[in-house]
Design an enzyme around this catalytic site. Structure first.
Site, PDB file in Angstrom:
ATOM      1  N   ARG A 116       0.835  -1.212   0.000  1.00 54.98           N
ATOM      2  CA  ARG A 116       0.000   0.000   0.000  1.00 54.98           C
ATOM      3  C   ARG A 116       0.867   1.258   0.000  1.00 54.98           C
ATOM      4  NH1 ARG A 116      -4.872  -1.432  -1.857  1.00 54.98           N
ATOM      5  NH2 ARG A 116      -5.590  -3.334  -0.823  1.00 54.98           N
ATOM      6  N   LYS A 171      -6.143  -0.073   3.296  1.00 59.79           N
ATOM      7  CA  LYS A 171      -7.158  -1.102   3.483  1.00 59.79           C
ATOM      8  C   LYS A 171      -6.732  -2.078   4.566  1.00 59.79           C
ATOM      9  CE  LYS A 171      -9.779  -4.611   0.968  1.00 59.79           C
ATOM     10  NZ  LYS A 171      -9.969  -5.285  -0.345  1.00 59.79           N
TER      11      LYS A 171
END
Length: 593
Positions: A522, A558
Site C-alpha cells: 500500500r 485497506k
C-alpha cells in the site's frame, strides 16, 4: 458464511454456451480499469448442465478396446515380431558387451590402436600403475627349469645366459622396490624387453651348448651309448613353451610386439630342433621307444607345438588387449557421464540458488529433508520493499511496430536484470529478491542467516534496503539515458514480522506473507511517483541512520485505516531530489533491433 464464486467477464461468458447461470457482478463499478476498458463482469451462480466425467472414461475404454481388438486380430504375428525384435536387441547388446562393436569405430582392426592419437596416448598413460608381477614370469621360468640344469651341459654359452638373467633379476628387484615411482611407459617396456631378451638368450645359448657337444659324439646306432651330457634336448622346447607364456604376460606391450617376440623365439627353436639338434632328438626318440619308432619325429612335433602355443598366446594377447581397450573406452564414458551428471547437478544447484534464497536452497538440497516437508519460517524484524514503474503500462502496446509487445517485454527484462545485478554487490548480500509482478519489483531484507547472525544494529538491514531502493533509482536513470525514455519508480517500504515459505511442488515459489507485506504494498500503490513512502514507525527506525523525511499526512490503507506516512527526502543531510525524475512528456515505445 463466506460465499466463493467465480468472477468472469462478458467475453468469457460468450464462450460458455449458456451452460452456467450467472448474475451481474458490477465489477466495472468497483474497478476503474474495468470501467475504462468497457468490461462488464458476472458471477457464476450454478451449472445448468452438470459435468460428465464418464465421457473421458468411455473414451479411454474405447481406446483400450480398440487396442485389444487389434492385438487379438494380429495375435501370433505380433508375438513373433516382438520376439524377433527382442532377439535382435539382445544380440546387439551382447555384441556390444564383447567389445568388437564397441571398438569398431574407435580403433584399427589389426593394430587395435585408437584412431585418435590423444586417446591412444591417454590410454597408455592411464594404464594401471606399474606392477612387477607381470615380469616375474622370467624368474619363475628359471626356477621351474633349475632342477633340469644338472642334466644339461655347462659351457661358455650357459654362463653368458646366466649372466644376462642375473642382470635382469637385479633390475627387476630395483623396479620392485620403486614400483610406485615407475610410471614411465618406456621404462615398463624396457623391463619387459629385458625380461624377454634374458629368457630367450639363456634358452638359445644353452641349446647351442648342446649343439657343440653333439660334434664329439659318435654316429648314432643301436649299439652306441650316448654321453651323459645333454641327454634330453626335448626339454629345451618345453622350456620354450614356458618362455612364451612369460612373454605374453606384460600388459603394457602391444600384442603385435608380443607376437613378433614369440614367433621369433619359437622360430629360432624350430630351426635349431630341425637342423642342429636333429640327430640328438632322433636318438632321444630311439632311446625312449627302441622297438616302436614314432611315426612323426619329435623334432617336428616339438616345433609344431611351439608354433601352435605361440599362435594361441598371440590370440589370447589380442583378446586381452581388446578387452583392456574396451574397458578403457567404457571407463572414459563412465567418467564423461559422471562429469555430465556433476555438471547437471551444479546447474540444478545454481538454478535452485537463483530461484530460492541461499539458506532456503541449502535446506532443499540437503539429504536430511523429506520430499514432502513444507518449508516455512517466521521472522520478527523484516524490511519489505515494493518498487514499480507506473508509466510502463502506457509504454506497453501489442502493435505490430513493437512485434506484438515483444520489444516492450525485452526492455522490461533489461530493467529487471539490471535491478538483479545490483543484488550481486557485497553490501546488498542481506537483501533477497522475492518476485516481480508485472513491472513491480519486490525485495526483502532481514530474512537471511547472515543478517540474523551479524552483531550489527537490529535494523541495519532496513537501512541497507533503503540504499538498495536508491540504487534502483540510479539504475533506471541510466537506462533512461541510454534508451531515451523517462521511466520513474514509485516505491514503498515497511518493516515488521512476516512468514516466509516455499509453495508449490511443480514450480516451487518462495514468498513472504503478513500484514507487513500488505502495508508495504500500500505504501507503493498510494505513494507519489519518484518518491519512497514509509510509515511513521519505519521513519522512526530509519532517522537514526541519517535519513531525512517529509511528512505527507494520513493515508487510508485497506485493513489498517488511516496511517501517517512520510516521504524520504535526504540522506546524511544531502537532498535526494527524488522529484526530479517525474516525467515531463509522454513516453513512447522504442524499438530495439
Amino acid at each position: 458464511m463466506i460465499r466463493r464464486r467465480v468472477h468472469i467477464s462478458n467475453a468469457t461468458l460468450s464462450f460458455l454456451n449458456g451452460e452456467f447461470e450467472v448474475e451481474p457482478a458490477h465489477g466495472e463499478d468497483r474497478e476503474e480499469a474495468l470501467q475504462k476498458a468497457g468490461i462488464v463482469t458476472y458471477f457464476i451462480v450454478r451449472a445448468l448442465k452438470p459435468f460428465k466425467p464418464a465421457v473421458t472414461k468411455s473414451l479411454a475404454s474405447l481406446t483400450e478396446d480398440s487396442r485389444r481388438t487389434m492385438d487379438a486380430r494380429d495375435g501370433r504375428n505380433n508375438n513373433k515380431e516382438d520376439s524377433e525384435e527382442f532377439r535382435q536387441r539382445l544380440r546387439k547388446e551382447l555384441d556390444s558387451k564383447t567389445g568388437g562393436a564397441h571398438l569398431k569405430g574407435h580403433a584399427h582392426w589389426l593394430t587395435l590402436r585408437f584412431k585418435d592419437a590423444k586417446v591412444e596416448s591417454a590410454f597408455h598413460n592411464a594404464e594401471e600403475a606399474f606392477s612387477p608381477l607381470s615380469l616375474l614370469g622370467g624368474p619363475l621360468v628359471m626356477i621351474c627349469t633349475a632342477p633340469v640344469w644338472r642334466f644339461q651341459p655347462w659351457g661358455p654359452f650357459t654362463w653368458g645366459g646366466i649372466g644376462v638373467v642375473l642382470l635382469f633379476a637385479v633390475v627387476l628387484a630395483g623396479a620392485t622396490c620403486l614400483a610406485s615411482a615407475v610410471k614411465a611407459m618406456w621404462l615398463r617396456r624396457a623391463l619387459a624387453l629385458l625380461m624377454t631378451f634374458s629368457l630367450g638368450d639363456f634358452l638359445l645359448l644353452d641349446m647351442f651348448n648342446c649343439v657343440v657337444i653333439e660334434e664329439n659324439l659318435p654316429i648314432l646306432n643301436a649299439t652306441i651309448t650316448v654321453s651323459s651330457k645333454c641327454p634330453y634336448p626335448s626339454y629345451y622346447s618345453y622350456f620354450g613353451v614356458l618362455t612364451l607364456v612369460a612373454i605374453s604376460m606384460p600388459s603394457y606391450v602391444c600384442y603385435l610386439g608380443k607376437a613378433f617376440l614369440m614367433y621369433g623365439i619359437a622360430g629360432a627353436q624350430c630351426l635349431i630342433n630341425i637342423y642342429l639338434l636333429d640327430v640328438r632328438l632322433d636318438w632321444e626318440d630311439y632311446a625312449s621307444s627302441p622297438f616302436e619308432p614314432s611315426p612323426v619325429p619329435s623334432k617336428y612335433c616339438l616345433s609344431a607345438t611351439l608354433l601352435i602355443v605361440a599362435t594361441s598366446l598371440v590370440i589370447v594377447s589380442r583378446y586381452a588387449e581388446k578387452s583392456r581397450r574396451m574397458l578403457y573406452l567404457r571407463g572414459r564414458e563412465v567418467v564423461a557421464q559422471r562429469e555430465r551428471a556433476a555438471d547437471m547437478k551444479r546447474r540444478n544447484g545454481a538454478l535452485i540458488y537463483n530461484i530460492l534464497p541461499p539458506h532456503v536452497a541449502a535446506y532443499f538440497l540437503s539429504r536430511a529433508r523429506h520430499h514432502d516437508d513444507l518449508y516455512s519460517q517466521s521472522y520478527a524484524d523484516v524490511g519489505v520493499l515494493f518498487a514499480s514503474m507506473p508509466n510502463f503500462a502506457d509504454f506497453y502496446s501489442e502493435e505490430s511496430i513493437n512485434n506484438q509487445g515483444l520489444e516492450c517485454l525485452r526492455f522490461l527484462n533489461e530493467v529487471i536484470s539490471d535491478f538483479d545485478a545490483i543484488l550481486d554487490q557485497t553490501k546488498f548480500k542481506d537483501i533477497i529478491k522475492i518476485k516481480t509482478i508485472g513491472s513491480t519489483y519486490m525485495a526483502a531484507s532481514g530474512i537471511t542467516e547472515s543478517a540474523e547472525s551479524e552483531d550489527t544494529a537490529r535494523w541495519g538491514h532496513l537501512s541497507t534496503l533503503v540504499e538498495f531502493a536508491l540504487e534502483l533509482k540510479k539504475a533506471l536513470s541510466s537506462i533512461n539515458e541510454q534508451s531515451f525514455n523517462h521511466f520513474v519508480l514509485k516505491m514503498g517500504i515497511n518493516h515488521g514480522p512476516v512468514t516466509a515459505g516455499v509453495i508449490g511442488a511443480r514450480k516451487p515459489h518462495y514468498d513472504i506473507w503478513g500484514n507487513t507485506v500488505n502495508v508495504a504494498s500500500r505504501m507503493e500503490s498510494t505513494g507519489k511517483v519518484g518518491c519512497i513512502q514509509v510509515t511513521d514507525e519505519t521513519r522512526k527506525i530509519l532517522e537514526p541512520f541519517g535519513f531525512g523525511f517529509e511528512q505527507r499526512g494520513l493515508v487510508f490503507v485497506k485493513g489498517k485505516g488511516q496511517l501517517l506516512t512520510h516521504y524520504l527526502v535526504s540522506k546524511d543531510g544531502v537532498s535526494l531530489n527524488l522529484d526530479s525524475d517525474l516525467p515531463v512528456e509522454p513516453t513512447y515505445p522504442i524499438i530495439y533491433q
